[in-house]
Write a protein that holds these residues in place. Structure first.
Motif, mmCIF file in Angstrom:
data_model
loop_
_atom_site.group_PDB
_atom_site.id
_atom_site.type_symbol
_atom_site.label_atom_id
_atom_site.label_comp_id
_atom_site.label_asym_id
_atom_site.label_seq_id
_atom_site.Cartn_x
_atom_site.Cartn_y
_atom_site.Cartn_z
ATOM 1 N N ILE A 134 0.836 -1.209 0.000
ATOM 2 C CA ILE A 134 0.000 0.000 0.000
ATOM 3 C C ILE A 134 0.869 1.256 0.000
ATOM 4 O O ILE A 134 0.627 2.177 -0.780
ATOM 5 N N ILE A 135 1.906 1.280 0.871
ATOM 6 C CA ILE A 135 2.688 2.520 0.928
ATOM 7 C C ILE A 135 3.606 2.670 -0.283
ATOM 8 O O ILE A 135 4.123 3.750 -0.523
ATOM 9 N N SER A 136 3.780 1.575 -1.055
ATOM 10 C CA SER A 136 4.633 1.712 -2.232
ATOM 11 C C SER A 136 3.892 2.356 -3.406
ATOM 12 O O SER A 136 4.506 2.769 -4.381
ATOM 13 N N PRO A 162 -6.324 -2.364 -5.735
ATOM 14 C CA PRO A 162 -6.084 -3.141 -6.961
ATOM 15 C C PRO A 162 -4.618 -3.100 -7.400
ATOM 16 O O PRO A 162 -4.077 -4.099 -7.855
ATOM 17 N N GLN A 163 -3.993 -1.950 -7.228
ATOM 18 C CA GLN A 163 -2.586 -1.840 -7.618
ATOM 19 C C GLN A 163 -1.675 -2.514 -6.599
ATOM 20 O O GLN A 163 -0.699 -3.178 -6.944
ATOM 21 N N ALA A 164 -2.015 -2.341 -5.309
ATOM 22 C CA ALA A 164 -1.172 -2.929 -4.255
ATOM 23 C C ALA A 164 -1.217 -4.453 -4.338
ATOM 24 O O ALA A 164 -0.186 -5.117 -4.219
ATOM 25 N N ILE A 165 -2.423 -5.001 -4.562
ATOM 26 C CA ILE A 165 -2.540 -6.466 -4.603
ATOM 27 C C ILE A 165 -1.764 -7.026 -5.784
ATOM 28 O O ILE A 165 -1.089 -8.051 -5.666
ATOM 29 N N ARG A 166 -1.827 -6.312 -6.919
ATOM 30 C CA ARG A 166 -1.013 -6.761 -8.049
ATOM 31 C C ARG A 166 0.471 -6.801 -7.662
ATOM 32 O O ARG A 166 1.189 -7.739 -7.986
ATOM 33 N N ASN A 167 0.900 -5.763 -6.935
ATOM 34 C CA ASN A 167 2.314 -5.689 -6.573
ATOM 35 C C ASN A 167 2.731 -6.734 -5.550
ATOM 36 O O ASN A 167 3.904 -7.103 -5.491
ATOM 37 N N ILE A 168 1.787 -7.186 -4.706
ATOM 38 C CA ILE A 168 2.181 -8.178 -3.704
ATOM 39 C C ILE A 168 1.879 -9.596 -4.162
ATOM 40 O O ILE A 168 2.094 -10.546 -3.405
#
Lengths: 291, 246
Positions: A134-136, A162-168
């Motif tokens: 999230i903080i990224s 949506p973006q954070a979940i993609r990143n993790i």
């Protein structure tokens, strides 16, 4: 060479005798790892979201107090479950709870205990991953959402998560693979996963090394398939790297519509379609009405 | 004066001991195109971010149609939905297509249904010349195109005033023109705009009010013809001569 042949023969013997048990162990391991990873991710998601609720000095004291309390609780949870071995957590949950509650709380179902332990363990790792995810995300995304009047909840659900979940996603995959392997410590509470089968098979046959080899191959196969599937999911989540221009007037050509020279367009003299068409025309002549 | 959309009253903002804005006072009336010019670090962007409550002012007040919005009880999200903002770094939602970028606010904030939102979004995307690109993701289009989509996204919320925070500063020189021409069209269409910019030609030719800021205070303001043609303060003269000689 001899050794390998011997090993192969022993493994075949083992498989004849305990093949069904091994397969059953694989099934249990996969179910445990999958369910626990999903629940763990949900726990992590909730913890991560709770930890990143914005707070300013202007907020009412009650809100600030509760946010601080939530952050403290999550922090303790993460530190305790990340900082102790899962095998001990299993012992504490499965034997400790009945011990301290005079058998008021006990696990009739071994599955429940195993899933619980692996889930909360995964949750502790995922909480940090989600927070990091999230903080990224660029603060500009939040500002863009705020600027059109979205609330914090709307910003999170529509834009940030949506973006954070993609990143993790790689982290989720990581945790799943770790769970496939580390659920082996659940033998301590007599959960019959893949590794427990090994112990049982060795007890019956004394073929220690051949059984370990089967285990190795089994675990590696599971994790490789998992990696492959995860990569595929990530690719799906990224979506198509091409996009179609939408044009009502087909004569309006805008920059960027021309395709890459190697693929060509149907009207390009280097393309196969064009050459075929020209050959057809030369053979049969142009039909009337066609261009 | 009832036709004032925004009135900034004695606004100050400090980050720690560093005072960025001091006693800023000015108003925006309906249909005004106000340009805020000044050197980097003079507080222009902070002022704009304060107006949209992205930064909390340290003291002073912002009135929206005569009502204070700096009070803690005011719903900042509801206020922001009336005040559009276009950022230097576009801030398009990376997880959505161009069309979805322009629809999400209408659906979530204005509670419009999908068809209505799409139709409305398409109208503004056509206006900024981005209609063919509705299926593209932000990463697939150029900076100038992103900024035009960002303008359409802001317009689709039917804001009463549109804030521009250096909308062309992050763009390659050849893309500046396309964004400025969209902004020029908007100004001619009667949109109320508050523009922080380094584009002096735009400030001079399009806006009807120019504010020159220097070191956190408004140094000089007035009609563009006066500020550019006959600056009163020495700082303004220096700033303009530096810029116009380029």
């Amino acid at each position: 060479m001899e050794r390998l042949v011997q090993l192969g023969a022993d493994m075949a013997k083992l498989w004849d005798r305990c093949g069904g048990d091994y397969l059953n162990g694989i099934k249990n391991t996969l179910i445990l790892a999958l369910v626990a990873t999903i629940i763990g991710c949900l726990i992590g998601l909730v913890c991560g979201i709770l930890q990143t609720i914005p707070h300013t000095k202007n907020d009412p004291p009650v809100k600030r107090f509760f946010l601080a309390l939530i952050r403290a609780i999550v922090r303790v949870y993460v530190e305790v479950f990340r900082g102790t071995p899962m095998v001990l957590q299993a012992v504490f949950v499965y034997y400790g709870l009945p011990y301290f509650t005079n058998n008021a709380v006990k696990f009739d179902n071994i599955w429940l205990a195993a899933i619980l332990v692996v889930s909360i363990n995964t949750g502790a790792y995922m909480a940090e991953s989600v927070r990091g995810g999230i903080i990224s995300i660029d603060p500009g995304q939040t500002e863009g959402a705020k600027a059109i009047g979205m609330t914090h909840v709307q910003t999170m659900t529509c834009v940030i998560l949506p973006q954070a979940i993609r990143n993790i996603m790689p982290q989720i995959g990581n945790n799943f693979i770790i769970n496939v392997k580390d659920s082996s410590v659940m033998f301590i509470i007599s959960f019959t996963e893949f590794f427990a089968v090994h112990r049982a098979a060795v007890g019956q046959t004394y073929l220690y090394f051949p059984s370990a080899t089967i285990e190795m191959i089994g675990y590696l196969t599971m994790t490789l398939i998992a990696s492959f599937i995860l990569r595929w999911v990530e690719k799906k989540m990224d979506g198509n790297s091409d996009y179609e221009l939408v044009q009502e007037d087909s004569l309006t050509m805008t920059a960027g519509t021309y395709r890459h020279p190697n693929t060509g367009t149907p009207f390009d003299e280097h393309s196969k379609e064009y050459r075929d068409r020209v050959q057809q025309e030369l053979k049969h002549g142009r039909t009337r009405g066609e261009r | 004066m009832n036709d004032m959309i925004l009135e900034i009253r004695h606004l100050s903002k400090s980050f720690g001991t560093h005072e960025v804005l001091r006693d800023i006072d000015f108003s925006v009336a309906k249909g005004d195109v106000t340009s805020i010019i000044g050197a980097s670090g003079s507080g222009k962007s902070t002022l704009l971010r304060c107006v949209n409550l992205l930064e909390t002012p340290t003291s002073g007040d912002i009135l929206y149609h005569g009502e204070s919005v700096t009070d803690r009880k005011v719903n900042a999200a509801a206020y922001r939905s009336h005040v559009g903002m276009v950022f230097q770094s576009f801030n398009l939602f990376n997880n959505m297509s161009v069309l979805e970028n322009c629809m999400v606010g209408q659906i979530k904030v204005l509670k419009k249904n999908k068809d209505e939102a799409r139709e409305n979004a398409m109208r503004y995307l056509e206006q900024v010349g981005m209609a063919p690109y509705i299926n593209a993701k932000p990463r697939q289009i150029s900076g100038g195109q992103k900024q035009r989509v960002a303008i359409a996204r802001a317009l689709a919320m039917h804001p009463e005033v549109l804030l521009f925070d250096e909308p062309t500063s992050a763009l390659d020189p050849e893309m500046v023109g396309e964004v400025l021409s969209v902004m020029r069209d908007l100004a001619q269409g009667g949109m109320t705009m508050l523009v922080v910019t380094h584009e002096m030609a735009f400030a001079r030719d399009v806006s009807n009010h120019v504010v020159y800021m220097n070191q956190g205070v408004i140094c000089e303001e007035g009609a563009p013809a006066d500020v550019f043609g006959n600056p009163q303060k020495q700082e303004t003269k220096d700033f303009l001569s530096r810029f116009l000689s380029k």
